[in-house]
Write an enzyme that holds these catalytic residues in place. Structure first.
Site, short mmCIF file in Angstrom:
data_model
loop_
_atom_site.label_atom_id
_atom_site.label_comp_id
_atom_site.label_asym_id
_atom_site.label_seq_id
_atom_site.Cartn_x
_atom_site.Cartn_y
_atom_site.Cartn_z
N SER A 58 -9.73 -0.96 30.02
CA SER A 58 -8.61 -2.08 30.31
C SER A 58 -8.47 -2.55 28.73
CB SER A 58 -8.85 -3.05 31.13
OG SER A 58 -7.94 -4.11 31.04
N TYR A 62 -14.83 -9.39 34.38
CA TYR A 62 -14.11 -8.32 34.20
C TYR A 62 -13.91 -7.68 32.98
CZ TYR A 62 -10.49 -5.02 35.44
OH TYR A 62 -9.56 -3.81 35.45
N LYS A 86 -15.38 -4.30 31.38
CA LYS A 86 -14.50 -3.37 30.57
C LYS A 86 -15.05 -2.86 29.20
CE LYS A 86 -11.94 -2.06 34.25
NZ LYS A 86 -12.05 -0.74 34.73
#
Length: 260
Positions: A151, A164, A168
């Site tokens: 991401s 998160y 990533k």
């Protein structure tokens, strides 16, 4: 967005591709594009009804696809995912690791330990285990590709997606390390880092006008991506067009800040 060309030659004809979390959003778009380009695809989801619906759509367009229920954190599900690909299509050439979870929102150091563990179990550990477990199948085919879906927040963390974002970022490192290890086996390992893509997962960024306006201020192209725009990049990385590319991350963000 219009004028996206999804019609290409069958550059992946005969290839067998396994895509995790691929019954909607980015995962489904990637599976559909690879199948459109000639591959036999195996889609998966934690829910059987989602698998059936994805297969209905793919087969309805005359594409070669099978599907299986798979929770990537469960060893038995991962084994079934790979055995299904071998049983239905004779082997595995390509793994697309797309499954991800984000059960919380907030700054990284406010994340509960149990939530941190869940995020890293799905987003990083499962990607590592899938890669480790698919290797014998890809090696048997004489080589192939592994692609991780990271991401933009892996480069520029978002304070609402703290843990998160870090998971990533870790995928970028896994890409580099695995690519070095597997190059001699003719297995290329690359990564895609999408920006804000219009999916159910990213709905908080566009569910109301004010949220969308704030998000668009960070995107020079002044629009969010469509899922199928990730499919084209994945197809390129899987194909012979990318035969000398490994260990790299392609940022697909409409110009959002990532790196020098």
């Amino acid at each position: 967005m219009s004028n996206i060309n999804l019609s290409t030659a069958s550059k992946l004809k005969g290839k067998v591709v396994v895509v995790t979390a691929s019954t909607d959003g980015i995962g489904f778009a990637i599976a559909k594009r690879l199948a459109t380009d000639g591959a036999n695809v195996v889609v998966s989801s934690r829910k059987e009804k989602n698998v059936k619906e994805a297969l209905r759509k793919l087969k309805g367009e005359g594409l070669s696809a099978e599907g299986v229920v798979c929770h990537v954190a469960k060893a038995e599900d991962r084994a079934t995912l790979f055995s299904t690909a071998v049983e239905k299509f004779g082997g595995i050439d390509i793994l697309i690791s797309n499954a991800a979870a984000n059960p919380t929102a907030g700054p990284v150091l406010e994340c509960e330990e149990s939530v941190w563990d869940k995020i890293f179990e799905i987003n990083l550990k499962a990607a590592y285990l899938l890669s480790k477990e698919v290797l014998p199948y890809i090696k048997k085919r004489g080589g192939g590709s592994i692609i991780y879906v990271s991401s933009i927040v892996g480069f520029q963390p978002n304070n609402l997606l703290g843990a998160y974002s870090v998971s990533k970022t870790a995928l970028l490192g896994l890409t580099k390390a695995a690519a070095q290890d597997l190059a001699s086996d003719n297995i290329r390992v690359n990564c895609i880092a999408p920006g804000i893509v219009k999916t159910r997962f990213s709905s908080p960024f566009y569910e109301n006008k004010s949220a969308e306006d704030i998000a668009l201020q960070k995107i020079p192209m002044n629009r969010m991506a469509l899922p199928q725009e990730m499919g084209g990049v994945a197809s390129f990385l899987c194909s012979d067009d990318a035969s000398y590319i490994t260990g790299e991350t392609i940022v697909v963000s409409g110009g959002m800040a990532s790196r020098l």
